[in-house]
Design a protein around this motif. Structure first.
Motif, PDB file in Angstrom:
ATOM      1  N   THR A 305       6.335 -11.466  -5.698  1.00  0.00           N
ATOM      2  CA  THR A 305       6.798 -10.583  -6.770  1.00  0.00           C
ATOM      3  C   THR A 305       6.815 -11.330  -8.098  1.00  0.00           C
ATOM      4  O   THR A 305       6.424 -12.494  -8.182  1.00  0.00           O
ATOM      5  CB  THR A 305       8.215 -10.063  -6.462  1.00  0.00           C
ATOM      6  N   ASN A 306       7.320 -10.650  -9.119  1.00  0.00           N
ATOM      7  CA  ASN A 306       7.473 -11.314 -10.417  1.00  0.00           C
ATOM      8  C   ASN A 306       8.672 -12.259 -10.441  1.00  0.00           C
ATOM      9  O   ASN A 306       8.913 -12.929 -11.437  1.00  0.00           O
ATOM     10  CB  ASN A 306       7.598 -10.272 -11.532  1.00  0.00           C
ATOM     11  N   GLN A 307       9.436 -12.290  -9.322  1.00  0.00           N
ATOM     12  CA  GLN A 307      10.570 -13.207  -9.213  1.00  0.00           C
ATOM     13  C   GLN A 307      10.251 -14.433  -8.366  1.00  0.00           C
ATOM     14  O   GLN A 307      11.020 -15.392  -8.356  1.00  0.00           O
ATOM     15  CB  GLN A 307      11.766 -12.479  -8.582  1.00  0.00           C
ATOM     16  N   ASN A 544       5.198   4.588  -7.558  1.00  0.00           N
ATOM     17  CA  ASN A 544       5.906   3.760  -8.538  1.00  0.00           C
ATOM     18  C   ASN A 544       5.344   2.348  -8.593  1.00  0.00           C
ATOM     19  O   ASN A 544       6.085   1.371  -8.666  1.00  0.00           O
ATOM     20  CB  ASN A 544       7.403   3.728  -8.211  1.00  0.00           C
ATOM     21  N   SER A 545       4.019   2.224  -8.560  1.00  0.00           N
ATOM     22  CA  SER A 545       3.391   0.905  -8.642  1.00  0.00           C
ATOM     23  C   SER A 545       3.212   0.502 -10.096  1.00  0.00           C
ATOM     24  O   SER A 545       3.166   1.341 -10.999  1.00  0.00           O
ATOM     25  CB  SER A 545       2.030   0.930  -7.944  1.00  0.00           C
ATOM     26  N   MET A 546       3.088  -0.807 -10.309  1.00  0.00           N
ATOM     27  CA  MET A 546       2.834  -1.325 -11.654  1.00  0.00           C
ATOM     28  C   MET A 546       1.379  -1.059 -12.012  1.00  0.00           C
ATOM     29  O   MET A 546       0.467  -1.484 -11.312  1.00  0.00           O
ATOM     30  CB  MET A 546       3.127  -2.823 -11.701  1.00  0.00           C
ATOM     31  N   LEU A 547       1.159  -0.318 -13.115  1.00  0.00           N
ATOM     32  CA  LEU A 547      -0.187   0.064 -13.517  1.00  0.00           C
ATOM     33  C   LEU A 547      -1.036  -1.175 -13.779  1.00  0.00           C
ATOM     34  O   LEU A 547      -0.655  -2.061 -14.537  1.00  0.00           O
ATOM     35  CB  LEU A 547      -0.130   0.936 -14.772  1.00  0.00           C
ATOM     36  N   GLY A 548      -2.200  -1.243 -13.134  1.00  0.00           N
ATOM     37  CA  GLY A 548      -3.089  -2.382 -13.265  1.00  0.00           C
ATOM     38  C   GLY A 548      -2.814  -3.477 -12.260  1.00  0.00           C
ATOM     39  O   GLY A 548      -3.632  -4.383 -12.072  1.00  0.00           O
ATOM     40  N   PHE A 549      -1.643  -3.405 -11.595  1.00  0.00           N
ATOM     41  CA  PHE A 549      -1.295  -4.401 -10.587  1.00  0.00           C
ATOM     42  C   PHE A 549      -1.011  -3.733  -9.239  1.00  0.00           C
ATOM     43  O   PHE A 549      -0.265  -4.260  -8.420  1.00  0.00           O
ATOM     44  CB  PHE A 549      -0.076  -5.217 -11.037  1.00  0.00           C
ATOM     45  N   THR A 565       7.333  -1.216  -8.026  1.00  0.00           N
ATOM     46  CA  THR A 565       8.145  -1.927  -9.014  1.00  0.00           C
ATOM     47  C   THR A 565       9.555  -2.198  -8.508  1.00  0.00           C
ATOM     48  O   THR A 565      10.283  -2.983  -9.118  1.00  0.00           O
ATOM     49  CB  THR A 565       8.231  -1.109 -10.317  1.00  0.00           C
ATOM     50  N   ASP A 566       9.963  -1.548  -7.418  1.00  0.00           N
ATOM     51  CA  ASP A 566      11.316  -1.760  -6.900  1.00  0.00           C
ATOM     52  C   ASP A 566      11.319  -1.947  -5.388  1.00  0.00           C
ATOM     53  O   ASP A 566      12.230  -1.513  -4.703  1.00  0.00           O
ATOM     54  CB  ASP A 566      12.226  -0.592  -7.277  1.00  0.00           C
TER      55      ASP A 566
END
Length: 895
Positions: A305-307, A544-549, A565-566
């Motif tokens: 993830t981004n974390q 609810n996905s991150m657009l482009g990812f 995203t969550d």
């Protein structure tokens, strides 16, 4: 409490009334006497409700709405003060209403009541098979037979424990208590039924229970969410607020016909799609963050993830654990020959269990691809180009960066002859060629086609390189080394809005990509080389996905994990089954233009006045699956011959419909499955009053009257025309006589004009003669003055005197004036009237200018020099106060 009708509409007991949900819209019907509805149950065509000191049923009206009928009105004296009806049960033609004090048994055939009033009050009533059971407070479990009560069991296990639910089980009863778990009652013997959740159930207050159609048990607690136990007592799910519930207090449970589990919570309603192929993991705490990558490795599920990187044992209830040292963005997870590589913002890690070993600490790593010829090497895309990892003596090491190409390489694919194709969102697509050792770039080409594009990507699939962008899907021609647009596959973006060109190939020969309303994948054709398109009707608004990812990872053969995203959700494509549903028209309204809509009867064909030609149709598919995207298509026969485009709006409005007969048809599509029916409604828009049959008869009568009047009018008209024609002939004769007189007048005027012009010519000739005479005399006088000497002076002076007499200006002017007035009588008077300050000399100059004489010609007439004439003209302009742009002669000629 909640219940469901034959149309699959859901009904909920609500503080404000009866709440209806048709899969699209919510409708609240106010409760009778503004009381709180405590219970609801659908029985046949009726919806029975129990309220505060009130019970009865609701039926559907012709316009689709509900109306209420009270059953307690005739027995109002039997209802206790402050009594509330908490449960409703049904057996054969009897409906049973239960309060905490009494049981009312209503016979729907005889419309009579039987009332049971236990001494200690009633806890709850249960329908178990063909038995009606109830528990009293502190006295045990009872059964109703032939309208009377009998004791089933009054042992301390049942008198001291509050019963929540009773289920048929193993030729006996399985009893759910509030704090003491599950008890089995068989042959009047009670034993404890052991489950994996006993310790948690005893510490939780169980408030509701429901046996599911597959034999499982759903138990709702006051503060610990819900437990779903297998028929053997194993915990299948423990769902709490942290795992998706809106609240941890489950007050009621209900399983609908689609095997969805509905939960009445302390602050709302939730629906769990237990049969769904989609399993969702929601991280409300923000601990995980946005999921970019995932992998199943050594029975551990890894989430990047981004974390950072997190892991847990696969298919366990464990919490995710953080992998130390991986704080930051995790872009990719890649398994190769038993090793798990992690592409990270800080470089490249090798993951082993809960440990991360840094392999490359240069610029961030996007992705990995096997070396085309050496299995001990990997090519990785970094923030600043491409680099090589090499396995030496069983350990992976960073070998080198491929020099000569420094662009970010998030998407790249390998081809033959050491060629690498790289897609960069902001710089475009490149073809680079490396040397045999992959240490430097020997050739470089930037493509103009396809054009660069945001959220575009590139991937290799079945030995073919594909590029996807907003412009469409492109395929690399291996012979020409050029990308060619595949028109057939590109049309997919026309049918559904493009979201991202992210292409992901899996191990099962599927190439995945995302659009607005679908998750899509290509699979190889069975009988040809063309790709087959497959679509899963899960819209991006739900994923609810991150657009482009967007990312999708194959976890098992048919199970995929999609990052959001969550959190994430898993998808079992073998269990995807979008069944064909039934579509229902739920409401119709009509109105005059800009008027208030009024409901319309749905049960029969409609007939509307011409002014009421604005109709709105509401329709629905009662599909309660969160990840099922339902779309609608409609047609209005009599106005349209084709179906509309698919859309997800459950409402259609038609305005200003012309008079005629129409049939509105609507059908639905859930995923790729069409509804089993097409809902229709036929109606007529009446003709306006001026187009009715009576109006037509009146129009015919009026037409005959009008024809008679027109005929009469025409006769009068032609008579008047005849008289008018005679008058006009007489008038024409008079006109001809007048024309002859005018012709004579014209001839006379022409003669006068000729006389005038003749006099003007004579005046001009006379003036010119005077000018020439004066000029000649002036010349002679000048010569005599020059030659006059001696004794001859006296004679010369005499001649000069004679000459002066002959060129006297006054005489000349008088003669000219008479001639000029004879030719142009009113000019001098007109000039004098317009400019009264003019002197006779000024008038004289005006007359000469009227004849358009030049200054040179005027000088002899005035016996002055040309220069003096110019001065006179200048002074005349000033007296007349002429503007600078107006010429003097032009002005005099215009008078």
């Amino acid at each position: 409490m909640m219940s469901q009708d034959k149309d699959h509409f859901m009904y909920f007991a609500n503080n404000g009334g009866l709440l209806e949900y048709n899969g699209t819209a919510w409708t609240l019907y106010p409760s009778p006497n503004e009381t709180i509805i405590r219970s609801v149950k659908v029985i046949g065509e009726r919806i029975y409700t129990g309220c505060y000191m009130e019970f009865g049923y609701w039926t559907r009206n012709e316009d689709g709405s509900l109306s209420y009928t009270s059953l307690s009105e005739g027995i109002r004296d039997k209802i206790l003060d402050d009594e509330q009806f908490w449960n409703i049960a049904q057996y054969d033609h009897w409906v049973i209403f239960q309060s905490l004090n009494q049981i009312f048994i209503y016979d729907t055939q005889k419309k009579t009541y039987n009332i049971l009033k236990p001494d200690t009050g009633v806890n709850k009533i249960f329908r178990v098979g063909n038995r009606i059971l109830y528990q009293t407070f502190g006295t045990g479990l009872y059964e109703i037979e032939n309208g009377v009560s009998k004791v089933v069991n009054n042992t301390p296990q049942l008198t001291d424990n509050k019963i929540i639910s009773i289920y048929p089980y193993n030729e006996g009863l399985l009893i759910q208590t509030q704090y003491n778990g599950l008890l089995e009652l068989k042959n009047n013997t009670i034993t404890h039924w052991d489950t994996d959740a006993d310790s948690e159930l005893k510490s939780s207050s169980i408030y509701s229970g429901q046996k599911l159609s597959d034999g499982s048990f759903a138990l709702g607690t006051v503060s610990n969410g819900i437990f779903i136990l297998s028929p053997q007592g194993k915990v299948r799910y423990h769902i709490t607020q942290n795992k998706g519930l809106s609240n941890n207090t489950a007050l009621s449970l209900f399983e609908d016909t689609d095997k969805n589990l509905w939960i009445g919570l302390d602050n709302g309603i939730n629906c769990i799609n237990l049969q769904s192929a989609v399993r969702s993991f929601v991280d409300d705490t923000g601990f995980l963050g946005t999921v970019y990558a995932s992998a199943l490795y050594n029975n551990h599920l890894y989430i990047g993830t981004n974390q950072g990187l997190f892991y847990k044992t696969y298919n366990s209830e464990e919490e995710f654990r953080f992998v130390p040292g991986t704080k930051g963005q995790v872009w990719s997870l890649y398994q190769y020959e038993g090793t798990l590589f992690c592409g990270h913002d800080s470089g490249t890690f090798i993951i082993n269990g809960g440990q991360a070993n840094l392999l490359f600490n240069g610029s961030g790593t996007w992705k990995f691809e096997p070396h085309p010829t050496d299995s001990n090497k990997l090519i990785q895309g970094n923030y600043y180009g491409l680099s090589i990892l090499e396995k030496v003596n069983g350990s992976w090491k960073f070998k080198n960066k491929i020099t000569g190409f420094d662009y970010s390489s998030r998407y790249f694919a390998l081809s033959g002859n050491n060629e690498i194709y790289v897609s960069h969102e902001y710089k475009g697509v490149f073809r680079i060629k490396a040397d045999n050792n992959y240490t430097r770039i020997t050739d470089f080409e930037a493509y103009k086609t396809p054009a660069k594009g945001k959220n575009a990507s590139l991937s290799r699939f079945n030995n073919t390189i594909y590029y996807a962008s907003k412009e469409g899907l492109f395929v690399l021609n291996n012979k020409t080394k050029q990308f060619e647009k595949n028109e057939k596959l590109s049309k997919l973006f026309n049918h559904d809005e493009y979201m991202s060109g992210k292409l992901t190939a899996d191990k099962s020969d599927r190439l995945w990509f995302f659009t607005k309303n679908y998750i899509n994948y290509f699979s190889p054709g069975k009988l040809n080389a063309e790709l087959k398109h497959n679509a899963i009707a899960i819209p991006s608004s739900l994923t609810n996905s991150m657009l482009g990812f967007e990312n999708i990872t194959q976890i098992k053969d048919n199970i995929y994990l999609v990052g959001t995203t969550d959190g994430y959700y898993t998808l079992n494509i073998n269990e995807l089954n979008f069944k064909s549903n039934t579509i229902t028209i739920t409401g119709i309204t009509n109105n005059v233009l800009n008027g208030k809509p009024s409901p319309v009867t749905i049960q029969s064909d409609g007939e509307f006045k011409y002014a009421e030609n604005n109709l709105t149709f509401l329709y629905t598919v009662p599909e309660y699956n969160k990840y099922a995207n339902t779309e609608f298509q409609y047609m209005l026969e009599g106005m349209q011959n084709d179906w509309s485009e698919w859309n997800n709006k459950p409402i259609t409005t038609f305005k200003n419909l012309p008079a005629g007969t129409y049939t509105f048809k609507v059908r639905a599509k859930t995923g790729s499955s069409l509804s089993v029916n097409t809902a229709s409604y036929t109606f007529v828009i009446l003709k306006p009053w001026y187009a009715t049959n009576l109006a037509v008869v009146i129009y015919i009568i009026l037409a005959f009257i009008a024809a008679f009047l027109i005929n009469r009018a025409y006769k009068n008209y032609y008579q008047r025309q005849s008289e008018k024609l005679i008058e006009e002939n007489n008038r024409l004769l008079e006109i001809k006589e007048l024309e002859k007189e005018q012709e004579l007048m014209k001839i006379k005027n022409e003669q006068l004009q000729q006389d005038f012009e003749s006099k003007n010519r004579e005046l001009a000739a006379s003036t010119m003669n005077l000018i020439k005479k004066n000029e000649l005399l002036s010349l002679i006088k000048d010569d005599l003055k020059k030659t006059g000497t001696g004794g001859a002076d006296k004679n010369i002076k005499s001649v000069i005197t004679t000459i002066n007499k002959n060129i006297n200006e006054d005489d000349t002017w008088d003669m000219f004036k008479d001639a000029f007035n004879n030719a142009d009588k009113d000019f001098l008077k007109k000039v004098k009237s317009v400019h009264p300050s003019l002197t006779p000399n000024d008038l004289r100059l005006c007359a000469y200018l009227r004849l358009n004489l030049s200054s040179k010609e005027i000088a002899p007439l005035l016996n002055i020099s040309v220069r003096s004439v110019e001065i006179k003209r200048y002074r005349l302009r000033k007296k007349m106060e002429l503007p600078h742009e107006l010429g003097l002669v032009e002005y005099i000629l215009s008078l």
